[in-house]
Motif scaffolding. Structure first.
Motif, PDB file in Angstrom:
ATOM      1  N   TYR B  18       0.842  -1.191   0.000  1.00 24.53           N
ATOM      2  CA  TYR B  18       0.000   0.000   0.000  1.00 24.53           C
ATOM      3  C   TYR B  18       0.876   1.239   0.000  1.00 24.53           C
ATOM      4  O   TYR B  18       1.847   1.314   0.760  1.00 24.53           O
ATOM      5  CB  TYR B  18      -0.864  -0.034   1.261  1.00 24.53           C
ATOM      6  CG  TYR B  18      -1.767   1.156   1.455  1.00 24.53           C
ATOM      7  CD1 TYR B  18      -2.992   1.219   0.808  1.00 24.53           C
ATOM      8  CD2 TYR B  18      -1.414   2.190   2.311  1.00 24.53           C
ATOM      9  CE1 TYR B  18      -3.838   2.295   0.999  1.00 24.53           C
ATOM     10  CE2 TYR B  18      -2.255   3.265   2.503  1.00 24.53           C
ATOM     11  CZ  TYR B  18      -3.473   3.313   1.842  1.00 24.53           C
ATOM     12  OH  TYR B  18      -4.310   4.374   2.042  1.00 24.53           O
ATOM     13  N   LEU B  19       0.544   2.184  -0.849  1.00 20.37           N
ATOM     14  CA  LEU B  19       1.300   3.440  -0.838  1.00 20.37           C
ATOM     15  C   LEU B  19       0.528   4.568  -0.177  1.00 20.37           C
ATOM     16  O   LEU B  19       1.063   5.258   0.690  1.00 20.37           O
ATOM     17  CB  LEU B  19       1.694   3.848  -2.255  1.00 20.37           C
ATOM     18  CG  LEU B  19       2.572   5.106  -2.301  1.00 20.37           C
ATOM     19  CD1 LEU B  19       3.920   4.849  -1.643  1.00 20.37           C
ATOM     20  CD2 LEU B  19       2.783   5.593  -3.718  1.00 20.37           C
ATOM     21  N   GLY B  20      -0.738   4.767  -0.546  1.00 19.20           N
ATOM     22  CA  GLY B  20      -1.499   5.852   0.057  1.00 19.20           C
ATOM     23  C   GLY B  20      -2.401   6.535  -0.952  1.00 19.20           C
ATOM     24  O   GLY B  20      -2.739   5.962  -1.995  1.00 19.20           O
ATOM     25  N   ASP B  21      -2.787   7.752  -0.613  1.00 17.46           N
ATOM     26  CA  ASP B  21      -3.760   8.523  -1.378  1.00 17.46           C
ATOM     27  C   ASP B  21      -3.379   8.564  -2.863  1.00 17.46           C
ATOM     28  O   ASP B  21      -2.230   8.866  -3.218  1.00 17.46           O
ATOM     29  CB  ASP B  21      -3.817   9.943  -0.808  1.00 17.46           C
ATOM     30  CG  ASP B  21      -5.040  10.713  -1.288  1.00 17.46           C
ATOM     31  OD1 ASP B  21      -5.386  10.607  -2.479  1.00 17.46           O
ATOM     32  OD2 ASP B  21      -5.630  11.431  -0.463  1.00 17.46           O
ATOM     33  N   ARG B  46      -2.392  15.352   3.854  1.00 16.68           N
ATOM     34  CA  ARG B  46      -3.350  14.362   3.367  1.00 16.68           C
ATOM     35  C   ARG B  46      -4.770  14.793   3.733  1.00 16.68           C
ATOM     36  O   ARG B  46      -5.004  15.365   4.790  1.00 16.68           O
ATOM     37  CB  ARG B  46      -3.072  13.000   4.022  1.00 16.68           C
ATOM     38  CG  ARG B  46      -1.717  12.386   3.690  1.00 16.68           C
ATOM     39  CD  ARG B  46      -1.653  11.872   2.268  1.00 16.68           C
ATOM     40  NE  ARG B  46      -0.373  11.234   1.988  1.00 16.68           N
ATOM     41  CZ  ARG B  46       0.706  11.873   1.525  1.00 16.68           C
ATOM     42  NH1 ARG B  46       0.671  13.177   1.289  1.00 16.68           N
ATOM     43  NH2 ARG B  46       1.830  11.214   1.301  1.00 16.68           N
ATOM     44  N   HIS B  53     -12.149   6.525  -0.152  1.00 15.22           N
ATOM     45  CA  HIS B  53     -10.750   6.934  -0.274  1.00 15.22           C
ATOM     46  C   HIS B  53     -10.189   6.285  -1.521  1.00 15.22           C
ATOM     47  O   HIS B  53     -10.247   5.062  -1.664  1.00 15.22           O
ATOM     48  CB  HIS B  53      -9.976   6.456   0.969  1.00 15.22           C
ATOM     49  CG  HIS B  53      -8.579   6.989   1.055  1.00 15.22           C
ATOM     50  ND1 HIS B  53      -7.507   6.178   1.343  1.00 15.22           N
ATOM     51  CD2 HIS B  53      -8.079   8.232   0.925  1.00 15.22           C
ATOM     52  CE1 HIS B  53      -6.400   6.913   1.369  1.00 15.22           C
ATOM     53  NE2 HIS B  53      -6.727   8.165   1.125  1.00 15.22           N
TER      54      HIS B  53
END
Lengths: 416, 95
Positions: B18-21, B46, B53
């Motif tokens: 997982y990296l993020g947004d 963020r 999301h």
């Protein structure tokens, strides 16, 4: 009412009819000098120190649920001050000293138990890193001992010392570390703050922040509007949602961390053991349950529950470290929501809105910080200057390039 | 969690990192005026929503494609999965 052995004896002889509620269930007043948002450990501690040490009057704590029902009741109760960096260690050591005097300060039994926190190491490089860390701790007045494998074996002979991947070669022991009864921390701070006139207002969610001309004027809540001279937000896990009401984006992501407890067992483990290489740590509660956990799940979450891959990972770590744990039955598991910050360290600072103050970004380490966080936040709210041990916890440190990154992971919240 | 990969079908989330947004796709221009502020926002700040999301997942234990997953952070329910490549091209980042 002051609690004491004499008081227990007196009440025992009178049929326990003299005990009253430990704090008032206050209704909101129209206005306060200082309003703390969040009736968790940090918010209640802030209110206590504001009233007790900074002479603040007309203080309220707003809690959307009931006090002690958030993260202060969902953690694994460990206290320690074993940090490496200058920005962190004096703060956490202050917290440890406050823990040591907490029960006398609050006149409340929080079951502070300095049973020792042992971090295991498995390689020469890790031992060198622990030697460095231990020396940094001692330079800041904390205690640290580097143990070899035989010394660890003497303490915990049941560990799996000859695991093929991570042989136990020693550890860093902080004897003053340990555990505290977490609910009693919330209740003790609530009682102490209430006794000095702080209104603790439960079932009161904040729905808006009233800001005029760049200055905070008050809050809208589910129990009506409240005017406030200053507002301190201490809602770690949900910081983003509350600060968004002030139009602020934060250097924080919310992540879920799971924890586990087994059925009650006879005493088998008298301290806290962390097995970082295997993503596992464990202690035994006074009630007998083995309390353990591991890494965060690693993706944004507000769900207060995690997923099975991390359950498997944590339990594999437990089996690798202490195979006898396989005989214990898991009683409960749950998740808590963490403010994971961009450098793994917290924030206690003013905000661009005059009169609005922020306390958050505690990652998975907020519980141990509770007393120092409360004291430092109270100091900031009362004096408008950062507490000397929390001066590095600035909101603008990411822009300024002054990160406090214990793990050296950079701006990747799920890896801290 | 099961991620319904657009090319490979349903895959266990543990195959992914997982990296993020997903806003991280839209990297600012380092040579444009105001790049310092833009990169501060991009790297550190963020939205962190409680709700839907859009986020980047990397199929590290699979075909090594980057995906944009739309997921509810309150329930972990996944409602949409796209190839990050397609998302980036739609943003005009293919030129």
């Amino acid at each position: 009412m002051r609690y004491s052995g004499f008081r227990i004896l007196r009440e025992a002889l009178r049929g326990h009819r003299g005990w009253g509620p430990a704090w008032r269930d206050a209704d909101p007043q129209p206005s306060y000098d200082i309003v703390i948002v969040g009736g968790g450990g940090h918010g209640l501690a802030t209110a206590h120190y504001l009233a007790a040490r900074y002479g603040a009057r007309r203080v309220a704590v707003l809690e959307k649920g009931w006090i002690g029902g958030g993260n202060v009741g969902r953690n694994t109760t460990i206290i320690r001050s074993n940090y490496l960096l200058d920005g962190n260690e004096p703060f956490y050591e202050l917290s440890m000293k406050l823990w040591e005097g907490l029960e006398q300060d609050l006149n409340y039994n929080a079951m502070v138990s300095q049973r020792g926190v042992l971090n295991l190491c498995h390689s020469d490089a890790q031992r060198d890193a622990y030697r460095l860390r231990g020396n940094a701790m001692r330079l800041h007045g904390a205690d640290a001992e580097l143990l070899d494998a035989d010394a660890v074996r003497a303490m915990y002979p049941f560990l799996n010392f000859d695991d093929a991947r991570f042989r136990i070669r020693g550890g860093l022991l902080q004897r003053r570390g340990g555990t505290v009864r977490h609910d009693a921390v919330a209740w003790g701070y609530a009682r102490a703050a209430d006794s000095r006139g702080v209104d603790i207002i439960q079932n009161c969610a904040v729905t808006g922040l009233r800001i005029e001309g760049g200055r905070i004027r008050g809050l809208d809540t589910t129990r009506g509007p409240i005017a406030a001279g200053k507002v301190g937000v201490a809602v770690a896990g949900h910081s983003g949602a509350v600060m968004a009401m002030a139009g602020l984006r934060l250097p924080i992501e919310s992540h879920v961390l799971q924890a586990f407890v087994t059925e009650g067992l006879k005493p088998v483990l008298d301290g806290v053991i962390t097995y970082g290489a295997g993503h596992f740590y464990v202690s035994q509660s006074d009630k007998g349950g083995l309390v353990f956990g591991g890494d965060i799940d690693g993706y944004n979450s507000y769900a207060q529950r995690g997923n099975l891959p991390v359950v498997e990972d944590v339990c594999e770590g437990g089996m690798a470290l202490m195979p006898m744990i396989g005989r214990a039955r898991l009683l409960r598991m749950w998740g808590g929501i963490m403010d994971m910050s961009m450098d793994g360290s917290p924030i206690i600072d003013r905000t661009p809105v005059e009169g609005l103050y922020f306390n958050g970004g505690w990652c998975y380490g907020g519980f141990k910080a509770t007393p120092a966080s409360g004291l430092a936040f109270a100091h900031l709210l009362a004096t408008d200057t950062p507490h000397e041990t929390a001066a590095a916890y600035r909101l603008d440190r990411f822009r300024a390039g002054r990160m406090i990154d214990e793990k050296g992971m950079g701006a990747t919240p799920n890896l801290h | 969690m099961i991620i319904d990969h657009p090319l490979l079908g349903p895959r266990d989330a543990r195959e992914f990192t997982y990296l993020g947004d997903a806003a991280l796709i839209d990297r600012p221009d380092g040579l444009a005026a105001g790049a310092e502020d833009a990169f501060y926002d991009y790297l550190y700040l963020r939205d962190n929503p409680a709700g839907l999301h859009r986020e980047l997942w990397y199929h590290e234990q699979g075909d090594r494609s980057w995906l944009v997953v739309t997921r509810d952070t309150r329930s972990h329910e996944i409602t949409q999965v796209e190839l990050a490549r397609d998302v980036a091209l739609a943003l005009g980042r293919g030129a």
